[in-house]
Design a protein around this motif. Structure first.
Motif, PDB file in Angstrom:
ATOM      1  N   GLN A  50      55.439  -3.735  26.303  1.00 52.89           N
ATOM      2  CA  GLN A  50      56.111  -4.817  25.577  1.00 52.89           C
ATOM      3  C   GLN A  50      55.135  -5.875  25.067  1.00 52.89           C
ATOM      4  O   GLN A  50      55.534  -6.843  24.444  1.00 52.89           O
ATOM      5  N   SER A  51      53.853  -5.681  25.314  1.00 58.04           N
ATOM      6  CA  SER A  51      52.843  -6.683  24.996  1.00 58.04           C
ATOM      7  C   SER A  51      52.491  -6.706  23.513  1.00 58.04           C
ATOM      8  O   SER A  51      52.422  -5.673  22.857  1.00 58.04           O
ATOM      9  N   ALA A  52      52.235  -7.906  23.031  1.00 58.08           N
ATOM     10  CA  ALA A  52      51.757  -8.076  21.661  1.00 58.08           C
ATOM     11  C   ALA A  52      50.229  -8.034  21.604  1.00 58.08           C
ATOM     12  O   ALA A  52      49.650  -7.957  20.528  1.00 58.08           O
ATOM     13  N   TYR A  53      49.572  -8.076  22.764  1.00 53.54           N
ATOM     14  CA  TYR A  53      48.117  -8.165  22.816  1.00 53.54           C
ATOM     15  C   TYR A  53      47.434  -6.912  23.350  1.00 53.54           C
ATOM     16  O   TYR A  53      46.276  -6.666  23.041  1.00 53.54           O
ATOM     17  N   PHE A  54      48.110  -6.145  24.189  1.00 54.08           N
ATOM     18  CA  PHE A  54      47.477  -5.034  24.880  1.00 54.08           C
ATOM     19  C   PHE A  54      48.231  -3.734  24.641  1.00 54.08           C
ATOM     20  O   PHE A  54      49.441  -3.736  24.451  1.00 54.08           O
ATOM     21  N   SER A  55      47.501  -2.635  24.676  1.00 55.16           N
ATOM     22  CA  SER A  55      48.139  -1.318  24.650  1.00 55.16           C
ATOM     23  C   SER A  55      47.694  -0.560  25.897  1.00 55.16           C
ATOM     24  O   SER A  55      46.603  -0.799  26.431  1.00 55.16           O
ATOM     25  N   GLU A  56      48.512   0.362  26.345  1.00 57.15           N
ATOM     26  CA  GLU A  56      48.197   1.110  27.551  1.00 57.15           C
ATOM     27  C   GLU A  56      46.927   1.948  27.379  1.00 57.15           C
ATOM     28  O   GLU A  56      46.091   1.997  28.272  1.00 57.15           O
ATOM     29  N   ALA A  57      46.780   2.588  26.231  1.00 67.11           N
ATOM     30  CA  ALA A  57      45.597   3.426  25.994  1.00 67.11           C
ATOM     31  C   ALA A  57      44.323   2.574  25.969  1.00 67.11           C
ATOM     32  O   ALA A  57      43.290   2.952  26.542  1.00 67.11           O
ATOM     33  N   GLN A  58      44.392   1.421  25.319  1.00 66.04           N
ATOM     34  CA  GLN A  58      43.252   0.502  25.246  1.00 66.04           C
ATOM     35  C   GLN A  58      42.869   0.026  26.648  1.00 66.04           C
ATOM     36  O   GLN A  58      41.694  -0.015  26.997  1.00 66.04           O
ATOM     37  N   MET A  59      43.867  -0.279  27.449  1.00 69.27           N
ATOM     38  CA  MET A  59      43.612  -0.765  28.800  1.00 69.27           C
ATOM     39  C   MET A  59      43.002   0.311  29.683  1.00 69.27           C
ATOM     40  O   MET A  59      42.051   0.059  30.420  1.00 69.27           O
ATOM     41  N   GLU A  60      43.561   1.501  29.628  1.00 74.97           N
ATOM     42  CA  GLU A  60      43.028   2.579  30.454  1.00 74.97           C
ATOM     43  C   GLU A  60      41.569   2.867  30.097  1.00 74.97           C
ATOM     44  O   GLU A  60      40.727   3.037  30.975  1.00 74.97           O
ATOM     45  N   ALA A  61      41.263   2.877  28.811  1.00 72.95           N
ATOM     46  CA  ALA A  61      39.884   3.109  28.377  1.00 72.95           C
ATOM     47  C   ALA A  61      38.964   1.988  28.865  1.00 72.95           C
ATOM     48  O   ALA A  61      37.851   2.249  29.337  1.00 72.95           O
ATOM     49  N   ALA A  62      39.405   0.741  28.774  1.00 76.54           N
ATOM     50  CA  ALA A  62      38.597  -0.397  29.223  1.00 76.54           C
ATOM     51  C   ALA A  62      38.361  -0.337  30.729  1.00 76.54           C
ATOM     52  O   ALA A  62      37.244  -0.615  31.203  1.00 76.54           O
ATOM     53  N   MET A  63      39.386   0.024  31.482  1.00 79.08           N
ATOM     54  CA  MET A  63      39.247   0.102  32.936  1.00 79.08           C
ATOM     55  C   MET A  63      38.253   1.198  33.337  1.00 79.08           C
ATOM     56  O   MET A  63      37.385   0.982  34.183  1.00 79.08           O
ATOM     57  N   LYS A  64      38.372   2.354  32.714  1.00 72.47           N
ATOM     58  CA  LYS A  64      37.455   3.453  33.035  1.00 72.47           C
ATOM     59  C   LYS A  64      36.022   3.108  32.630  1.00 72.47           C
ATOM     60  O   LYS A  64      35.070   3.425  33.344  1.00 72.47           O
ATOM     61  N   GLU A  65      35.875   2.424  31.509  1.00 73.37           N
ATOM     62  CA  GLU A  65      34.541   2.012  31.064  1.00 73.37           C
ATOM     63  C   GLU A  65      33.939   1.005  32.047  1.00 73.37           C
ATOM     64  O   GLU A  65      32.742   1.084  32.369  1.00 73.37           O
TER      65      GLU A  65
END
Length: 143
Positions: free
Chosen positions: A34-49
């Motif tokens: 529901q976020s206007a700032y974050f996406s799940e795919a973007q977050m998962e990639a950032a966390m793994k990085e």
């Protein structure tokens, strides 16, 4: 009667405004979808990085992607202390587990908090990572 209303109404209005301010300042969470700032795919990639940078001991890169308040804690000495508290030898990273995340809103600030379990040869570690809306690392908790 008018005199009583002139006293009670401003007090009541002040209490309501104070309550609204407190509610606005309290952290609220919602699903990342529901976020206007974050996406799940973007977050998962950032966390793994981020986990990969920690594993590779690329602390300068990690500091460059963090908010200023976090940079002092992302150096070799601090990270070695953190790792040593859990185990002297983690071994090589084997695989990433499931990622859980939620957006946290406090006032005008938006953060995403994610949790990922990482399996190493000798230990299983759960990272709780927080990012601001510019996708800078704003929090790191390891257990």
């Amino acid at each position: 009667r008018n005199k009583a209303l002139k006293i009670v109404l401003p007090i009541l209005a002040a209490v309501v405004l104070f309550g609204m301010l407190i509610y606005w300042m309290l952290p609220k969470s919602r699903d990342v979808s529901q976020s206007a700032y974050f996406s799940e795919a973007q977050m998962e990639a950032a966390m793994k990085e981020t986990v990969k940078l920690i594993d590779e001991e690329a602390y300068e890169s990690l500091q460059g992607s963090a908010i200023p308040q976090m940079q002092a804690f992302l150096d070799k000495g601090e990270m070695e202390k953190l790792k040593a508290q859990m185990s002297a030898d983690w071994g090589e990273r084997q695989k990433f587990g499931t990622v859980y995340m939620s957006e946290v809103i406090q006032g005008n600030m938006h953060f995403v908090v994610g949790e990922i379990t990482v399996i190493y040869e000798n230990i299983t570690v759960t990272y709780r990572l927080t990012y601001d809306k510019e996708m800078r690392l704003a929090g790191l908790y390891v257990r």
